[in-house]
Scaffold this motif. Structure first.
Motif, PDB file in Angstrom:
ATOM      1  N   UNK A   1     -29.331 -32.239  34.190  1.00 27.98           N
ATOM      2  CA  UNK A   1     -28.426 -32.935  33.275  1.00 27.98           C
ATOM      3  C   UNK A   1     -29.175 -34.101  32.634  1.00 27.98           C
ATOM      4  N   UNK A   2     -29.103 -34.169  31.304  1.00 24.30           N
ATOM      5  CA  UNK A   2     -29.740 -35.261  30.550  1.00 24.30           C
ATOM      6  C   UNK A   2     -31.217 -35.418  30.896  1.00 24.30           C
TER       7      UNK A   2
ATOM      8  N   UNK B   1     -34.000 -37.199  42.445  1.00 22.35           N
ATOM      9  CA  UNK B   1     -33.945 -37.083  40.990  1.00 22.35           C
ATOM     10  C   UNK B   1     -35.354 -36.832  40.471  1.00 22.35           C
ATOM     11  N   UNK B   2     -35.487 -35.849  39.562  1.00 23.97           N
ATOM     12  CA  UNK B   2     -36.800 -35.513  39.017  1.00 23.97           C
ATOM     13  C   UNK B   2     -36.693 -35.407  37.499  1.00 23.97           C
TER      14      UNK B   2
ATOM     15  N   UNK C   1     -21.649 -29.947  40.531  1.00 27.59           N
ATOM     16  CA  UNK C   1     -20.997 -29.781  39.234  1.00 27.59           C
ATOM     17  C   UNK C   1     -21.269 -30.927  38.265  1.00 27.59           C
ATOM     18  N   UNK C   2     -21.348 -32.147  38.771  1.00 29.93           N
ATOM     19  CA  UNK C   2     -21.431 -33.288  37.853  1.00 29.93           C
ATOM     20  C   UNK C   2     -22.196 -34.434  38.490  1.00 29.93           C
ATOM     21  N   UNK C   3     -22.927 -35.168  37.659  1.00 34.84           N
ATOM     22  CA  UNK C   3     -23.622 -36.382  38.085  1.00 34.84           C
ATOM     23  C   UNK C   3     -23.340 -37.480  37.064  1.00 34.84           C
ATOM     24  N   UNK C   4     -22.907 -38.618  37.538  1.00 39.18           N
ATOM     25  CA  UNK C   4     -22.659 -39.759  36.669  1.00 39.18           C
ATOM     26  C   UNK C   4     -23.265 -41.013  37.266  1.00 39.18           C
ATOM     27  N   UNK C   5     -23.328 -42.058  36.454  1.00 37.95           N
ATOM     28  CA  UNK C   5     -23.864 -43.350  36.911  1.00 37.95           C
ATOM     29  C   UNK C   5     -22.914 -44.440  36.410  1.00 37.95           C
TER      30      UNK C   5
END
Length: 282
Positions: free
Chosen positions: A82-83, A97-98, A155-159
């Motif tokens: 994602x992004x 995180x990579x 399903x989802x990753x946010x900050x």
């Protein structure tokens, strides 16, 4: 000098691969190292600090706790891109995180190590991962919420807050309405202690604040949450230099000599097989 050394090593790696494809040497006889990170041989910034490929946590992850049926997730990892970042969740272990980039120094880091549960209204609400890589004046951390799904899926990753991540992980293991309840997973003694505490709250013998504090103590004894004064154990660090980390010209030269020796071994094995009539008839 370092650039020349690295180029030579890649030359011999490619040579080994060609020998392997052309000959009949088994995979067990070719001990090559896999390159997992993208590389860019174009505009390389040789003066930039080297980004380590191996990630080293500062603390050990907590032992598995919680509903027994979730133990099936231990040892498995689930990823989501994602992004321009690849996020990898290993339940009850860690989150990483990579950066998916071809630039010379792509970021790879630890977002958090599993520590405890976030328990809300008698329910295992989220897995809490803390003590990730430093981020300014604090460490990165992740809260992973479990939701019902037809398959295991990140399903989802946010900050929502800088360096504090929120993830949604779907799994069929939590689809039953009682699958994440805390009370049924407690021991009989812990359940009895909770029952007594509920009675004291009902009789107004304890305040709401005192009730929450005592309930937290019960969860501590079950291993679901940590004592606020308790710190996770420090991680056991492997101080050996990884063979793929060319931290100096000397390590580069050593690796060059090892690869050169492997090439010569492969050549001799191929020549012996070519001269063996029984092998050629296979």
């Amino acid at each position: 000098m370092a650039a020349h050394c690295v180029h030579k090593i890649w030359f011999y790696v490619i040579q080994a691969i060609l020998l392997f494809e052309q000959g009949s040497v088994s995979s067990e006889e070719v001990r090559m190292r896999l390159v997992e990170e993208p590389i860019n041989l174009g505009n390389q910034q040789w003066n930039a600090p080297a980004q380590p490929k191996s990630l080293f946590p500062t603390v050990q992850f907590s032992n598995f706790t919680g509903p027994p049926h979730l133990r099936r997730l231990v040892g498995r990892c689930f990823s989501l891109v994602e992004n321009d970042y690849k996020y990898e969740l290993c339940p009850f272990q860690n989150v990483t995180q990579h950066e998916q980039s071809l630039r010379w120094n792509p970021y790879s880091g630890i977002l958090g190590i599993y520590e405890e549960w976030d328990i809300v209204n008698n329910t295992f609400q989220s897995m809490i991962f803390r003590d990730g890589d430093t981020c300014g004046q604090k460490n990165r951390q992740v809260k992973v919420q479990l939701k019902c799904g037809t398959k295991h899926e990140l399903e989802h990753v946010g900050e929502p807050v800088t360096c504090e991540y929120a993830m949604v992980f779907r799994t069929p293991l939590v689809c039953h309405e009682h699958s994440l309840l805390v009370y049924p997973n407690l021991s009989e003694d812990q359940q009895a202690e909770w029952n007594e505490l509920e009675g004291r709250l009902y009789r107004e013998e304890v305040t709401q604040q005192g009730y929450k504090k005592m309930l937290h103590t019960i969860f501590e004894s079950a291993g679901y949450v940590l004592n606020p004064k308790q710190r996770p154990l420090p991680a056991k660090q492997d101080h050996e230099t990884h063979p793929d980390d060319f931290t100096s010209l000397d390590t580069c030269k050593d690796e060059y000599r090892k690869l050169n020796a492997e090439i010569e071994t492969l050549k001799s094995q191929l020549e012996s097989r070519q001269n063996d009539p029984d092998t050629n008839n296979l």
